[in-house]
Design an enzyme around this catalytic site. Structure first.
Site, mmCIF file in Angstrom:
data_model
loop_
_atom_site.group_PDB
_atom_site.id
_atom_site.type_symbol
_atom_site.label_atom_id
_atom_site.label_comp_id
_atom_site.label_asym_id
_atom_site.label_seq_id
_atom_site.Cartn_x
_atom_site.Cartn_y
_atom_site.Cartn_z
ATOM 1 C CE LYS A 66 12.937 63.246 15.970
ATOM 2 N NZ LYS A 66 11.636 62.450 15.355
ATOM 3 N NE ARG A 101 5.176 58.745 13.894
ATOM 4 C CZ ARG A 101 6.471 59.690 13.536
ATOM 5 N NH1 ARG A 101 7.133 59.920 12.449
ATOM 6 N NH2 ARG A 101 6.268 60.802 14.510
ATOM 7 C CE1 TYR A 114 33.897 46.781 -4.410
ATOM 8 C CE2 TYR A 114 32.849 48.330 -3.125
ATOM 9 C CZ TYR A 114 33.844 47.325 -2.921
ATOM 10 O OH TYR A 114 34.486 47.103 -2.176
ATOM 11 C CG MET A 126 31.649 50.316 4.619
ATOM 12 S SD MET A 126 32.022 48.635 5.218
ATOM 13 C CE MET A 126 30.912 47.618 4.497
#
Length: 394
Positions: free
Chosen positions: A48, A149, A283, A331
């Site tokens: 997965k 879950r 930043y 980013m």
């Protein structure tokens, strides 16, 4: 800065900005090490989430070639993509367990995907698709034994099992599996472990009394495969351990379980420059140089999967030395403070790997970011190309 010994050849391909190298030979070795612990239980290779970031199709094919008779996916789209790529039911059964209303039930039936059922709504939708296609379903009934879950709660379990058995008697499906999932198998001695073992045994006993004769009963994830042999039943479902990371890092490192990390992540320095003391970095200026120093720019950021939480903490290796991320991860890039060192532009930066070259590991990144190794490897994005080495097919 931490000095480390390095051996072997660089992981980064010529001309690449960044790259994740996936060692398929290590994957095969890990599967063999896991199988040696299962006392005859079959093995489901969980692929997965794009095989935890390693590439679902390549890892699935390698696992099947190494003898895994089952593949595990979360979403039906993942399962169907494997079938579309040519992994047929004669090669491996594929189980899909995360369904939502309106899912591609009919396509899954036509492609011989095993389907997990956790509630009556899902059984109803599946049976509608069976009637539409004329293809009987292979069903795994999932019990919620305490994870809270997915899975059917104990008070709903009798009705779900009885309704599935009625559909089985009508030729609409076959219940081929009964299963559940641990909440805290990675915490040895946690009281939920025995409680879930007992709950699963009760759910299984009821199903068998009601007419279920499953091909496979399965409960063990990676930590249970390594630590709880009583949970192995007929099938184990290793995920993280298959990719060579320890699901129980406080108990043992990968090597303690005969595992080798499969993925390494590297980039090339895009810029090296001198700056004065008191210079703010990235930043928000959450890092300021303490004196004149050298900065290195690494062209990877949170768009590539480098956690923003790695700001001022994430470790990398350049040459034989370790450095830390300086300032905020952006980013597309982050900065390291190289002190007095002056590596060349284009030199390899190892973010994580097996540790065999002295480099940081995914577990080092997880600890630096306050998370788990699962997240570190799974979040490496599609903008980072994968290079496969050591494959059985070349």
């Amino acid at each position: 800065m931490t000095t480390a010994n390095t051996t072997g050849t660089p992981a980064l391909a010529q001309g690449a900005r960044a790259e994740a190298t996936v060692d398929l030979a290590a994957l095969r070795d890990n599967l063999a090490a896991l199988r040696a612990r299962t006392s005859g239980a079959e093995l489901m290779a969980v692929v997965k989430a794009d095989a935890y970031g390693h590439g679902a199709l390549r890892c699935a094919r390698e696992a099947v070639a190494a003898g895994a008779g089952w593949l595990g996916t979360a979403t039906p789209e993942e399962a169907l993509a494997l079938r579309a790529a040519g992994i047929g039911p004669e090669q491996a059964r594929i189980l899909c367990w995360l369904w939502t209303p309106g899912g591609p039930w009919a396509r899954a039936l036509r492609e011989s995907v095993d389907i997990s059922i956790s509630g009556q709504w899902a059984l109803d939708e599946l049976l509608a698709a069976v009637r539409e296609t004329g293809v009987p379903a292979r069903v795994h009934l999932k019990a919620d034994t305490g994870l809270g879950r997915n899975g059917c709660q104990p008070h709903d379990w009798p009705d779900l099992v009885e309704n599935a058995v009625k559909a089985q008697a009508a030729g609409l499906l076959r219940v081929v599996g009964v299963w559940s999932h641990f909440a805290a198998a990675d915490e040895p001695g946690h009281p939920s472990i025995q409680a879930q073992l007992d709950s699963f045994a009760q759910a299984l006993a009821f199903a068998e009394r009601t007419g279920v004769d499953p091909e496979v009963r399965h409960l063990a994830n990676s930590p249970a495969t390594l630590l709880l042999p009583q949970s192995h039943y007929d099938l184990v479902r290793p995920g993280l351990a298959m990719y060579g990371l320890s699901p129980v890092p406080d108990v043992g490192a990968p090597a303690d379980f005969g595992l080798r990390p499969v993925m390494s992540l590297a980039a090339r320095l895009a810029l090296v420059k001198r700056v004065p003391g008191g210079h703010g970095i990235s930043y928000g200026h959450h890092y300021t140089t303490s004196g004149p120093t050298t900065l290195g720019l690494v062209p990877l950021g949170y768009a590539d999967g480098v956690p923003r939480h790695a700001s001022n903490t994430g470790p990398v290796q350049i040459g034989s030395s370790w450095y830390r991320v300086a300032g905020r991860v952006a980013m597309d890039q982050f900065v390291v403070d190289l002190g007095g060192d002056l590596p060349d532009v284009g030199e390899e930066v190892l973010l994580f790997g097996s540790g065999e070259r002295g480099e940081p590991t995914a577990e080092d990144w997880a600890r630096a970011c306050g998370t788990i190794a699962y997240e570190i490897i799974t979040r490496i994005g599609g903008r980072v190309p994968r290079r496969y080495v050591g494959g059985s097919r070349g």
